[in-house]
Design an enzyme around this catalytic site. Structure first.
Site, PDB file in Angstrom:
ATOM      1  N   VAL A 304       0.827  -1.208   0.000  1.00  0.00           N
ATOM      2  CA  VAL A 304       0.000   0.000   0.000  1.00  0.00           C
ATOM      3  C   VAL A 304       0.860   1.257   0.000  1.00  0.00           C
ATOM      4  O   VAL A 304       0.664   2.164  -0.805  1.00  0.00           O
ATOM      5  CB  VAL A 304      -0.957   0.005   1.200  1.00  0.00           C
ATOM      6  CG1 VAL A 304      -1.714   1.321   1.270  1.00  0.00           C
ATOM      7  CG2 VAL A 304      -1.928  -1.140   1.078  1.00  0.00           C
ATOM      8  N   ALA A 305       1.838   1.279   0.897  1.00  0.00           N
ATOM      9  CA  ALA A 305       2.673   2.475   0.983  1.00  0.00           C
ATOM     10  C   ALA A 305       4.021   2.099   1.562  1.00  0.00           C
ATOM     11  O   ALA A 305       4.143   1.111   2.281  1.00  0.00           O
ATOM     12  CB  ALA A 305       2.006   3.532   1.865  1.00  0.00           C
ATOM     13  N   GLU A 332       2.935   6.784   7.319  1.00  0.00           N
ATOM     14  CA  GLU A 332       4.247   6.961   6.657  1.00  0.00           C
ATOM     15  C   GLU A 332       4.949   8.214   7.197  1.00  0.00           C
ATOM     16  O   GLU A 332       6.168   8.234   7.348  1.00  0.00           O
ATOM     17  CB  GLU A 332       4.075   7.051   5.136  1.00  0.00           C
ATOM     18  CG  GLU A 332       3.350   5.872   4.494  1.00  0.00           C
ATOM     19  CD  GLU A 332       3.838   4.511   4.940  1.00  0.00           C
ATOM     20  OE1 GLU A 332       5.053   4.323   5.084  1.00  0.00           O
ATOM     21  OE2 GLU A 332       2.998   3.629   5.174  1.00  0.00           O
ATOM     22  N   TYR A 420       2.838  -4.826  13.992  1.00  0.00           N
ATOM     23  CA  TYR A 420       2.196  -3.521  14.107  1.00  0.00           C
ATOM     24  C   TYR A 420       1.395  -3.398  15.401  1.00  0.00           C
ATOM     25  O   TYR A 420       1.622  -2.490  16.200  1.00  0.00           O
ATOM     26  CB  TYR A 420       1.228  -3.309  12.932  1.00  0.00           C
ATOM     27  CG  TYR A 420       1.911  -3.128  11.602  1.00  0.00           C
ATOM     28  CD1 TYR A 420       1.954  -1.887  10.986  1.00  0.00           C
ATOM     29  CD2 TYR A 420       2.509  -4.197  10.959  1.00  0.00           C
ATOM     30  CE1 TYR A 420       2.572  -1.719   9.762  1.00  0.00           C
ATOM     31  CE2 TYR A 420       3.139  -4.041   9.737  1.00  0.00           C
ATOM     32  CZ  TYR A 420       3.168  -2.803   9.146  1.00  0.00           C
ATOM     33  OH  TYR A 420       3.792  -2.642   7.942  1.00  0.00           O
TER      34      TYR A 420
HETATM   35 ZN    ZN Z   1       4.873   1.102   8.712  1.00  0.00          ZN
END
Ligand code: ZN
Length: 710
Positions: A304-305, A332, A420
């Protein structure tokens, strides 16, 4: 530029930031190993001061050709070999050495011998013999490697048809975690940071961008020059080249995109980015990278990023889902402090980057959008974490914050939601221990100030934490029964503590109540109509749909009622909402809504929206439908994604091969009875997701589809 603190490694794979320390085994420098890098045997023997890339991009041949110059200083005597990480897709032509003369003597130029050895299936070992007669400790020398690299895991060449504008080809690189060894030979570990510069030559009409703090362009020579003046690890070196245009969206930010999506991208982000940066600076101290630009990439971008310094790479597919775009960009931005300025020294402690960045992202959204919104987003993600927990079981080692790599395991495969969200919960626990969220913000500011531009291990963070809050050290906060720091790091299973998310109740309450209404065999239609999904936020709707997905298979009557209530409404919503509804449709074999699945797959060609649907289709009774849609769309899919989908479609657990299945007759409109017999959900629903470049699809629980932002 801050002086680097060079971590050293022991055989037990602990990183020692103080060279004189030894690990539990009593071993010190030179006796250590990291299993994911060939260069582990020697990277602490050198200081990498800087490297330069000089590359010519050939789109027709899909090749980058040129050279790399490494500026190295031996820091130990008797070093005879330089070992770098490389990849079979990178072909070396020659290697030379330059040793500057001393006391008026001329520079010494030598051609060096080298050998490339197999290492793992994601890399090779480049062994360069050094001339013992001229290599001396603390005397700088340069190595020049001439090479050509093609289409290795880091480099994604897109034909024009795969771009948004479909007029010019495009190439981008994706280094995380250990892919950049196919881009340039390197110490491919986050423990080693250096500055870099680059000269990139391209055909006319192509714009090049890199994760660099300075750039210049010579139109006459079609040469782009870049310089990253702050030290970064190899995985954060990134390049994109194609038909890219820009628009400024703030004093230090601009959006880059293909011309056809630039206006949309600017309209979605204009004004917001500077506000988010300012909030982050208020919390964590100055943004050290100078610029914060964003480049939108075609749907083939495999994640995704990516937090490439100075230039976030993000998939254009996320543009239509405003709240996800917001969260992904803020995440980000948070990496500018956590991950990029202070980096985990090994991939075994990726949570130091992702857990802290997730915590920081939520501090930013709390300040910018309030606690309720942040708690809703957190509930949504912790739901996904617990879903994954149920699938993997409590004793799965991937749920450890400190993973332990075995030789040959690609670190990219350990990117998962625990990194995460369990990491986030541990950081939240530390925050709660200190008793005041603002004091914890101060601690994080001090942590960044102390460790910026270096790489750390968990012990560095925890020692600094206890030093910052001496009262906690005195009270033995690291040893509280059941919540020991060591247990947080090394135990499998769910987080030992979750933050209080009751402030999100105003938003999560309606979701919970609507889920309860739909939880009966005969839902109360009248009561259901009092909930108007068109007024809900995206995160409320996806939380609702995820919870319905968890309950699938649903009774056919309930599916009919759900479809009647929501299907047309959800059609007009964003892709993050729609894919969840379509997964419910597929997992319940609800044929009336199958045309919606087809039109979604005809439109969306990114990995994050195709792989979950194809896996659900193939896990149930709709495989023929999936095969047919695949043949309709395959020309618009990146070859790597095409290969992944072929594996899903044609290499089932029954051992069916591609050739036999593709020969089977398939009906275009399945008329089979809608059977409730579906495979149980195997994978977490998508939110966002990095995936290795070309992962295997083998029917087992694969972390590749555990959807997380990079
Ligand atoms: Zn990250």
């Amino acid at each position: 530029m801050a002086e680097l603190q060079r971590p050293t490694l022991c055989c037990c794979r602990k990183v020692l930031t103080v060279p004189s320390k030894s690990c539990e085994g009593g071993r010190t420098l030179g006796q250590c190993r990291l299993v994911d890098i060939a260069s582990a045997s020697n990277f602490h023997s050198f200081k990498l001061r800087h490297f330069h890339l000089d590359l010519h991009l050939n789109f027709a041949l899909k090749r980058m050709t040129g050279w790399q110059v490494l500026e190295l200083v031996p820091i130990q005597p008797g070093v005879q070999t330089l070992v770098l990480d490389t990849h079979p897709s990178l072909h070396i032509h020659s290697i030379d050495c330059k040793v500057p003369g001393t006391a008026g003597s001329p520079d010494i130029f030598l051609s060096l011998t080298y050998r490339v050895d197999p290492f793992t299936d994601y890399g090779s070992s480049l062994n360069i013999s050094l001339p013992a007669s001229v290599i001396r400790p603390h005397r700088a020398f340069q190595i020049t490697i001439r090479y050509t690299t093609t289409d290795g895991p880091a480099i994604w060449w897109l034909d024009a048809e795969l771009t948004c504008g479909q007029t010019r080809p495009l190439v981008f690189t994706q280094g995380h975690s250990v892919c950049n060894r196919s881009f340039f030979p390197c110490f491919d570990t986050p423990a080693v940071k250096s500055t870099y510069s680059a000269t990139v030559r391209v055909p006319e009409g192509v714009t090049v961008l890199m994760s660099a703090s300075r750039s210049a362009y010579s139109k006459q020579d079609r040469v782009f020059q870049f310089s990253m003046e702050f030290p970064v690890p190899a995985y954060l070196v990134a390049l994109v080249a194609g038909d890219l245009q820009h628009a400024d969206i703030g004093p230090r930010s601009r959006v880059w995109a293909e011309p056809c999506i630039l206006t949309c991208a600017v309209s979605k982000l204009g004004g917001s980015v500077e506000r988010w940066l300012a909030v982050a600076e208020g919390l964590f101290g100055p943004y050290v990278w100078g610029r914060y630009d964003i480049v939108f990439l075609p749907p083939s971008f495999p994640i995704v990023a990516m937090e490439n310094p100075c230039l976030t790479f993000i998939i254009s597919s996320i543009l239509e889902s405003r709240e996800f775009l917001l969260i992904d960009v803020i995440h980000e931005i948070a990496h500018g402090w956590f991950g990029n300025a202070v980096t985990n020294a090994t991939w075994e402690e990726m949570w130091l980057s992702e857990g802290l960045a997730t915590y920081a992202q939520r501090r930013i959204t709390t300040e910018a959008y309030g606690e309720a919104f942040t708690c809703l987003e957190t509930v949504f993600r912790l739901d996904a974490l617990h879903r994954q927990m149920r699938l993997l079981g409590d004793n799965n080692p991937v749920s450890k914050l400190q993973a332990k790599f075995e030789p040959g395991v690609n670190p990219s495969s350990l990117m998962n939601l625990f990194t995460y969200e369990k990491g986030f919960c541990f950081v939240s626990y530390l925050s709660q221990l200190c008793g005041d969220i603002k004091r914890f913000d101060s601690f994080l500011r001090a942590y960044i100030e102390k460790f910026k531009f270096s790489s750390v291990v968990a012990q560095d963070l925890l020692d600094f934490f206890l030093g910052f809050f001496p009262e906690l050290k005195e009270n033995c906060a690291s040893q509280r029964e059941g919540l020991e720091f060591e247990r947080w790091l090394n135990d499998c299973g769910p987080p030992l503590f979750e933050p209080d998310l009751s402030a999100g109740g105003v938003l999560t309450g309606p979701v919970q109540r609507l889920c309860e209404l739909w939880g009966t065999d005969a839902p109360d239609a009248q009561a259901i109509t009092t909930f108007d999904l068109s007024t809900w936020s995206t995160f409320q709707t996806v939380l609702f749909l995820d919870r319905l997905l968890d309950r699938s298979p649903l009774p056919h009557e309930v599916m009919s009622q759900l479809s009647h209530s929501y299907s047309a409404l959800l059609d007009g919503m964003n892709a993050e909402v729609r894919i969840r509804w379509l997964q419910i449709v597929v997992r319940n074999s609800f044929y009336p809504d199958l045309p919606r699945v087809r039109s979604f797959l005809l439109k969306h060609t990114s990995r994050m929206y195709t792989v979950p649907l194809y896996e659900d289709l193939c896990g149930g009774v709709m495989k023929c439908f999936a095969v047919e849609v695949f043949y309709q769309t395959q020309a618009r899919l990146h070859p790597n994604l095409r290969r992944t989908l072929q594996q899903i479609l044609f290499q089932t657990s029954a051992g069916t091969t591609m050739s036999t299945v593709s020969a089977l007759p398939c009906t275009s409109s399945p008329t089979l009875d809608a059977s409730p017999v579906l495979a149980p959900p195997v994978l977490a629903p998508p939110t966002t997701g990095p995936t290795p470049a070309d992962p295997p699809a083998n029917g087992t629980i694969a972390l590749r589809d555990v959807n997380v932002s990079a």
